[in-house]
Design a protein around this motif. Structure first.
Motif, PDB file in Angstrom:
ATOM      1  N   ALA A 179       4.416   6.355  -1.752  1.00  0.00           N
ATOM      2  CA  ALA A 179       5.792   6.883  -1.659  1.00  0.00           C
ATOM      3  C   ALA A 179       6.235   7.393  -3.027  1.00  0.00           C
ATOM      4  O   ALA A 179       6.842   8.463  -3.142  1.00  0.00           O
ATOM      5  N   GLY A 180       5.927   6.632  -4.084  1.00  0.00           N
ATOM      6  CA  GLY A 180       6.323   7.030  -5.436  1.00  0.00           C
ATOM      7  C   GLY A 180       5.631   8.301  -5.877  1.00  0.00           C
ATOM      8  O   GLY A 180       6.215   9.146  -6.567  1.00  0.00           O
ATOM      9  N   ALA A 181       4.376   8.485  -5.470  1.00  0.00           N
ATOM     10  CA  ALA A 181       3.600   9.646  -5.940  1.00  0.00           C
ATOM     11  C   ALA A 181       3.877  10.907  -5.129  1.00  0.00           C
ATOM     12  O   ALA A 181       3.866  12.017  -5.685  1.00  0.00           O
ATOM     13  N   ALA A 182       4.107  10.765  -3.818  1.00  0.00           N
ATOM     14  CA  ALA A 182       4.166  11.985  -2.985  1.00  0.00           C
ATOM     15  C   ALA A 182       5.241  11.956  -1.905  1.00  0.00           C
ATOM     16  O   ALA A 182       5.350  12.905  -1.131  1.00  0.00           O
TER      17      ALA A 182
ATOM     18  N   THR B  82       2.543  12.508   3.996  1.00  0.00           N
ATOM     19  CA  THR B  82       3.347  12.530   2.771  1.00  0.00           C
ATOM     20  C   THR B  82       4.156  13.824   2.672  1.00  0.00           C
ATOM     21  O   THR B  82       3.816  14.833   3.302  1.00  0.00           O
ATOM     22  N   GLU B  83       5.220  13.787   1.848  1.00  0.00           N
ATOM     23  CA  GLU B  83       6.055  14.993   1.671  1.00  0.00           C
ATOM     24  C   GLU B  83       5.294  16.056   0.901  1.00  0.00           C
ATOM     25  O   GLU B  83       5.287  17.229   1.255  1.00  0.00           O
ATOM     26  N   ARG B  84       4.650  15.630  -0.191  1.00  0.00           N
ATOM     27  CA  ARG B  84       3.866  16.568  -1.003  1.00  0.00           C
ATOM     28  C   ARG B  84       2.381  16.236  -0.815  1.00  0.00           C
ATOM     29  O   ARG B  84       2.038  15.082  -0.528  1.00  0.00           O
ATOM     30  N   ALA B  85       1.524  17.230  -0.991  1.00  0.00           N
ATOM     31  CA  ALA B  85       0.087  16.997  -0.803  1.00  0.00           C
ATOM     32  C   ALA B  85      -0.413  15.932  -1.785  1.00  0.00           C
ATOM     33  O   ALA B  85      -0.007  15.916  -2.956  1.00  0.00           O
ATOM     34  N   LEU B  86      -1.234  15.026  -1.312  1.00  0.00           N
ATOM     35  CA  LEU B  86      -1.854  14.011  -2.167  1.00  0.00           C
ATOM     36  C   LEU B  86      -3.309  13.901  -1.718  1.00  0.00           C
ATOM     37  O   LEU B  86      -3.595  13.359  -0.640  1.00  0.00           O
ATOM     38  N   ALA B  87      -4.209  14.441  -2.517  1.00  0.00           N
ATOM     39  CA  ALA B  87      -5.629  14.416  -2.145  1.00  0.00           C
ATOM     40  C   ALA B  87      -6.135  12.970  -2.165  1.00  0.00           C
ATOM     41  O   ALA B  87      -5.604  12.142  -2.902  1.00  0.00           O
ATOM     42  N   PRO B  88      -7.159  12.659  -1.378  1.00  0.00           N
ATOM     43  CA  PRO B  88      -7.689  11.283  -1.366  1.00  0.00           C
ATOM     44  C   PRO B  88      -8.031  10.759  -2.765  1.00  0.00           C
ATOM     45  O   PRO B  88      -7.755   9.608  -3.078  1.00  0.00           O
ATOM     46  N   ASP B  89      -8.605  11.621  -3.638  1.00  0.00           N
ATOM     47  CA  ASP B  89      -8.925  11.180  -5.007  1.00  0.00           C
ATOM     48  C   ASP B  89      -7.665  10.790  -5.768  1.00  0.00           C
ATOM     49  O   ASP B  89      -7.649   9.804  -6.511  1.00  0.00           O
ATOM     50  N   GLU B  90      -6.613  11.595  -5.595  1.00  0.00           N
ATOM     51  CA  GLU B  90      -5.339  11.281  -6.272  1.00  0.00           C
ATOM     52  C   GLU B  90      -4.737   9.996  -5.695  1.00  0.00           C
ATOM     53  O   GLU B  90      -4.210   9.164  -6.435  1.00  0.00           O
ATOM     54  N   ALA B  91      -4.809   9.852  -4.386  1.00  0.00           N
ATOM     55  CA  ALA B  91      -4.280   8.638  -3.756  1.00  0.00           C
ATOM     56  C   ALA B  91      -5.035   7.412  -4.267  1.00  0.00           C
ATOM     57  O   ALA B  91      -4.431   6.371  -4.578  1.00  0.00           O
ATOM     58  N   ARG B  92      -6.356   7.538  -4.380  1.00  0.00           N
ATOM     59  CA  ARG B  92      -7.142   6.396  -4.889  1.00  0.00           C
ATOM     60  C   ARG B  92      -6.734   6.058  -6.325  1.00  0.00           C
ATOM     61  O   ARG B  92      -6.619   4.892  -6.682  1.00  0.00           O
ATOM     62  N   ALA B  93      -6.483   7.077  -7.141  1.00  0.00           N
ATOM     63  CA  ALA B  93      -6.083   6.814  -8.539  1.00  0.00           C
ATOM     64  C   ALA B  93      -4.741   6.076  -8.577  1.00  0.00           C
ATOM     65  O   ALA B  93      -4.558   5.130  -9.351  1.00  0.00           O
ATOM     66  N   VAL B  94      -3.824   6.492  -7.722  1.00  0.00           N
ATOM     67  CA  VAL B  94      -2.502   5.865  -7.670  1.00  0.00           C
ATOM     68  C   VAL B  94      -2.633   4.402  -7.208  1.00  0.00           C
ATOM     69  O   VAL B  94      -2.034   3.485  -7.781  1.00  0.00           O
ATOM     70  N   LEU B  95      -3.455   4.190  -6.181  1.00  0.00           N
ATOM     71  CA  LEU B  95      -3.607   2.836  -5.631  1.00  0.00           C
ATOM     72  C   LEU B  95      -4.355   1.918  -6.604  1.00  0.00           C
ATOM     73  O   LEU B  95      -4.033   0.736  -6.737  1.00  0.00           O
ATOM     74  N   ARG B  96      -5.340   2.495  -7.314  1.00  0.00           N
ATOM     75  CA  ARG B  96      -6.123   1.704  -8.290  1.00  0.00           C
ATOM     76  C   ARG B  96      -5.213   1.149  -9.376  1.00  0.00           C
ATOM     77  O   ARG B  96      -5.419   0.044  -9.872  1.00  0.00           O
ATOM     78  N   ALA B  97      -4.202   1.926  -9.737  1.00  0.00           N
ATOM     79  CA  ALA B  97      -3.313   1.527 -10.842  1.00  0.00           C
ATOM     80  C   ALA B  97      -2.130   0.668 -10.368  1.00  0.00           C
ATOM     81  O   ALA B  97      -1.338   0.200 -11.186  1.00  0.00           O
ATOM     82  N   ALA B  98      -2.001   0.488  -9.059  1.00  0.00           N
ATOM     83  CA  ALA B  98      -0.793  -0.173  -8.538  1.00  0.00           C
ATOM     84  C   ALA B  98      -0.903  -1.702  -8.631  1.00  0.00           C
ATOM     85  O   ALA B  98      -1.987  -2.264  -8.442  1.00  0.00           O
TER      86      ALA B  98
ATOM     87  N   ALA C 186       0.819  -1.216   0.000  1.00  0.00           N
ATOM     88  CA  ALA C 186       0.000   0.000   0.000  1.00  0.00           C
ATOM     89  C   ALA C 186       0.854   1.268   0.000  1.00  0.00           C
ATOM     90  O   ALA C 186       0.512   2.264  -0.650  1.00  0.00           O
ATOM     91  N   LEU C 187       1.967   1.239   0.737  1.00  0.00           N
ATOM     92  CA  LEU C 187       2.785   2.452   0.862  1.00  0.00           C
ATOM     93  C   LEU C 187       3.639   2.728  -0.375  1.00  0.00           C
ATOM     94  O   LEU C 187       3.924   3.888  -0.687  1.00  0.00           O
ATOM     95  N   GLY C 188       4.065   1.652  -1.072  1.00  0.00           N
ATOM     96  CA  GLY C 188       4.975   1.828  -2.210  1.00  0.00           C
ATOM     97  C   GLY C 188       4.448   2.833  -3.225  1.00  0.00           C
ATOM     98  O   GLY C 188       5.152   3.803  -3.577  1.00  0.00           O
TER      99      GLY C 188
END
Ligand code: NAP
Length: 342
Positions: free
Chosen positions: A145-148, A257-273, A140-142
């Motif tokens: 971490a890559g996005a933000a 996270t280091e940079r802001a990651l909105a829940p919608d963006e986080a979901r998009a990143v996780l959906r594609a992982a 889940a974190l990988g």
């Protein structure tokens, strides 16, 4: 995969993880030539069904690994310490599910979805697989971490009794029956698997308690998460809790996270992982429970939301089958990559 087949050993084949390794090798049509199964002396001669035929369990011994290409070790750290070097000396590559080599700097600790590249830097013949809770965390974190980037991780784990092997499963069964029959949960003669009764209880201690008030499991999750993510200084605060479920472990995760990651963006990143099934509001399964994930291969993530307590904060719920993706499947996936490379 290359066209060749591999002579394979499974050490601990009568256990929770080793038994699952044997089933998964068969399910995934792993290219096996000869398959040899090992366990303790108590199980020697027992038959284990593999793809419709029965294989006898053998004892470990000096010539156990002659001719073996690939050995899965699923019998605990002491057995790995003694026999994994012997398997390597005999020419086998070892995939070890125990704690024995996880923190060894010469041994890669691998979760294929996150750091398969570490296999290429292998110096010896051993590859280690992390604890199930570590695997849930890093898958889940990988992507996050890559996005933000990651500043800080706080997590509580909810770990099934099968994480303590077949004796853990037997203990919860026996104690549950005893409590429901108004008897003392455990018989006087039983050797304790858990520090307290587990039936109808939650125990904030997984593995040994350490002098600083943390536990061996929490230490392993912190060290393993840092090693797999390649983030040696990542601040992590972990509490591991044993819960009375048989299969399926979960993690409540708070991430800064280091940079802001909105829940919608986080979901998009996780959906594609890779390896993740994202559960969202409106889905048939809006979030995963431990019972939902038993017998499945993915890491399930749900309840992705903003952390109201910090500006760059996210909260998530992660669940996986601790015996399958949390150990046996992860080990087989490592072996599949190794065979592709050979
Ligand atoms: N369970 C999980 O969710 C999980 C997750 C990640 C990692 N792991 C790790 O995986 C390993 C196996 O755990 P498990 O849960 O499968 O334990 P388990 O159910 O207790 O099984 C242990 C296996 O090891 C065998 N064994 C014990 N002593 C032995 C000896 N001296 N020589 C040869 N074989 C021996 C047992 O054989 P007998 O049947 O003959 O006793 C059995 O096959 C452990 O290192 C554990 O930390 C487990």
């Amino acid at each position: 995969m290359s066209g060749r087949s591999y002579d394979v050993a499974v050490v601990g084949a009568t256990g929770a993880v080793g038994g699952e390794v044997v089933r998964i090798l068969d399910e995934r049509l792993f290219p096996i030539g000869d398959l040899r199964l090992f366990a303790s002396l108590e199980s020697v001669g027992i038959g284990v069904e593999v793809g419709g035929r029965e294989l006898g369990v053998e004892p470990l011994g000096p010539r156990a690994f002659a001719g073996i290409d690939l050995a899965f070790f699923c019998a605990g750290a002491a057995v790995s310490a003694e026999y994994a070097p012997q398997a390597v000396a005999a020419g086998a590559v070892v995939v070890d599910t125990s704690a024995r080599f996880r923190t060894d700097p010469l041994v890669p600790l691998v979760v294929p979805e996150v750091n398969a590249a570490a296999l290429a830097c292998r110096e010896g013949g051993i590859v280690a697989s992390p604890t199930g809770a570590t695997i849930a965390l890093v898958v889940a974190l990988g992507p996050i971490a890559g996005a933000a980037g990651l500043c800080r991780v706080v997590a509580s784990t909810y770990e099934a009794v099968s994480g303590a092997g077949k004796r853990g499963i037997e203990t919860l069964s026996r104690e549950t029956v005893n409590v429901l029959n108004m008897r003392s949960p455990s018989g006087e003669e039983d050797e304790a698997v858990f520090a307290h009764r587990i039936a109808f209880n939650c125990i904030p201690q997984v593995d040994e308690l350490l002098a600083d008030g943390s536990t061996r499991e929490e230490e392993a999750v912190i060290a393993g998460t840092r090693k797999v993510l390649g983030l040696d200084a990542l601040p992590l605060a972990i509490t591991c809790v044993r819960v009375p479920t048989f299969y399926g472990s979960a993690v409540a995760l708070t991430v800064e996270t280091e940079r802001a990651l909105a829940p919608d963006e986080a979901r998009a990143v996780l959906r594609a992982a890779p390896g993740i099934i994202l559960c969202e509001a409106g889905d048939e399964m809006p979030y995963p429970t431990c019972a939902d994930v038993g017998g499945t291969d993915a890491v399930y993530v749900g309840r992705v939301r903003a952390d109201p307590a910090q500006p760059h904060g996210l909260q998530l719920w992660v669940a996986l089958d601790n015996v399958r993706k949390g150990a046996a499947l992860n080990a087989v996936q490592i072996a599949e990559i190794l065979t592709r490379e050979s």
